[in-house]
Write an enzyme that holds these catalytic residues in place. Structure first.
Site, PDB file in Angstrom:
ATOM      1  N   GLY A 136       0.833  -1.197   0.000  1.00 19.71           N
ATOM      2  CA  GLY A 136       0.000   0.000   0.000  1.00 19.71           C
ATOM      3  C   GLY A 136       0.867   1.246   0.000  1.00 19.71           C
ATOM      4  N   ILE A 138       2.475   2.728   2.392  1.00 19.91           N
ATOM      5  CA  ILE A 138       3.725   2.563   3.127  1.00 19.91           C
ATOM      6  C   ILE A 138       4.627   1.553   2.440  1.00 19.91           C
ATOM      7  CG2 ILE A 138       4.734   1.913   5.346  1.00 19.91           C
ATOM      8  CD1 ILE A 138       1.981   2.776   6.595  1.00 19.91           C
ATOM      9  N   THR A 217       5.437  -3.294  11.330  1.00 22.24           N
ATOM     10  CA  THR A 217       5.085  -1.910  11.664  1.00 22.24           C
ATOM     11  C   THR A 217       3.622  -1.630  11.314  1.00 22.24           C
ATOM     12  OG1 THR A 217       6.123  -1.250   9.560  1.00 22.24           O
ATOM     13  CG2 THR A 217       7.386  -0.868  11.562  1.00 22.24           C
ATOM     14  N   ARG A 219       0.156  -3.858  12.646  1.00 19.71           N
ATOM     15  CA  ARG A 219      -0.617  -4.129  13.856  1.00 19.71           C
ATOM     16  C   ARG A 219      -0.129  -5.435  14.493  1.00 19.71           C
ATOM     17  NH1 ARG A 219      -1.769   0.422  13.442  1.00 19.71           N
ATOM     18  NH2 ARG A 219      -3.825   1.443  13.557  1.00 19.71           N
ATOM     19  N   GLU A 248      -0.968  -4.240  23.536  1.00 15.66           N
ATOM     20  CA  GLU A 248      -0.123  -3.066  23.730  1.00 15.66           C
ATOM     21  C   GLU A 248      -0.588  -2.300  24.963  1.00 15.66           C
ATOM     22  OE1 GLU A 248      -0.009  -0.649  20.232  1.00 15.66           O
ATOM     23  OE2 GLU A 248       1.028  -2.169  19.058  1.00 15.66           O
ATOM     24  N   HIS A 267       5.168   1.493  19.307  1.00 15.43           N
ATOM     25  CA  HIS A 267       4.147   1.924  18.348  1.00 15.43           C
ATOM     26  C   HIS A 267       4.269   3.423  18.062  1.00 15.43           C
ATOM     27  CE1 HIS A 267      -0.145   0.847  16.778  1.00 15.43           C
ATOM     28  NE2 HIS A 267       0.489   1.635  15.934  1.00 15.43           N
TER      29      HIS A 267
END
Length: 303
Positions: A136, A138, A217, A219, A248, A267
């Site tokens: 995508g 990123i 990087t 989820r 998290e 995160h």
């Protein structure tokens, strides 16, 4: 803004009744990536778009919004540069053992305390095969950067990139299994959803090279964390770089926090002011598009 566009603020701390009055005439809503209460969806009869400034929309009630005829759009690539840079930083940290080198210098050992065999030896990135899962916004930025590092880049995605994009980035699409077998470095950049939860589990980890590293990087739940810990402890793979965990923050006794072959960051891959500014600018421009009668950009698909 154009004079025919009105901006109104919705006080999220007010009662739902007051929020309903504030939102009732809105056609676009810029909001955090959290569920939109059903009462607000019902009140906003003209709402066409919920715009968020982050990448992930996994915590939102996407199906409910879609059924109400409301699109959800994410950052539109506004945070792609920041996350791509952080992704490469994690690759470097794990592959060149930067965290161990920093620790050695801080302790006054100047590297003398570090063995020179696995899992402590460093490696060049040049010449390695990088597998990107999710090409995508990123993923494209990661690919663009790593090609310049003399890497071979392959990718896996449910939808193939346009041929001109593949040519421009010099990337080749592979099935997930082939990517896992071929790659020296695997990067996870997929949205979290039913189809990507625990996408990387025992079977997938066993397909990877024993010398491979895994970088996440996107989820935390995209990886079956228990299986990742087992794979790292038993040298099924060489290392991991994680900006996300499940849950998290991780529990203090999580083995990932205490492994020499793992780097964990909290995160924060997109937590830079430039990324925030670009994402906010896109959010405003996309809301204006909808207010003027155009279709929104960067709409999130609903499984």
């Amino acid at each position: 803004l154009h004079p025919d566009i009105t901006v109104a603020w919705v006080n999220s701390k007010a009662s739902l009744e007051k929020q309903s009055l504030q939102i009732k005439d809105a056609v676009a809503l810029i909001a955090p990536s959290y569920p939109i209460p059903a009462q607000l969806i019902e009140a906003a009869k003209d709402l066409k778009l919920v715009q968020v400034t982050g990448a992930g929309t996994d915590r939102m009630n996407l199906t409910e919004l879609k059924n109400a005829g409301i699109d959800v759009a994410n950052h539109g690539g506004g945070k792609a540069d920041a996350v791509a840079e952080h992704t490469i930083a994690l690759i470097l940290s794990v592959y060149r053992k930067l965290h161990l080198l920093f620790r050695s210098v801080e302790s006054g050992n100047w590297g003398r305390d570090l063995p020179r065999d696995l899992p402590y030896e460093s490696h060049e990135i040049a010449g390695k095969t990088i597998g990107i899962i999710g090409l995508g916004y990123i993923g494209k930025q990661v690919a663009q950067r790593l090609v310049g590092w003399k890497c071979k880049v392959i990718y896996s995605d449910v939808s193939p990139a346009k041929s001109e994009i593949e040519k421009e980035l010099n990337v080749v699409r592979e099935t997930l299994d082939k990517l896992l077998r071929k790659s020296d470095i695997i990067v996870l950049l997929v949205p979290l959803g039913p189809k990507t939860t625990k996408l990387i589990g025992k079977r997938e980890l066993n397909l990877m090279k024993s010398s491979a590293i895994l970088v996440n990087t996107c989820r935390g739940p995209v990886i079956d964390e228990k299986e990742l810990i087992f794979a790292l402890e038993n040298n099924t793979i060489m290392g991991a770089g994680l900006d996300v965990t499940d849950p998290e923050p991780p529990l203090p006794d999580n083995p990932l926090l205490h492994m020499d072959n793992v780097v964990v960051t909290p995160h924060r891959s997109s937590a830079v002011p430039e990324a925030g500014e670009k994402a906010q600018r896109f959010a405003i421009q996309n809301a204006i598009r909808v207010a003027r009668g155009y279709d929104p950009l960067s709409v999130v698909a609903v499984d």
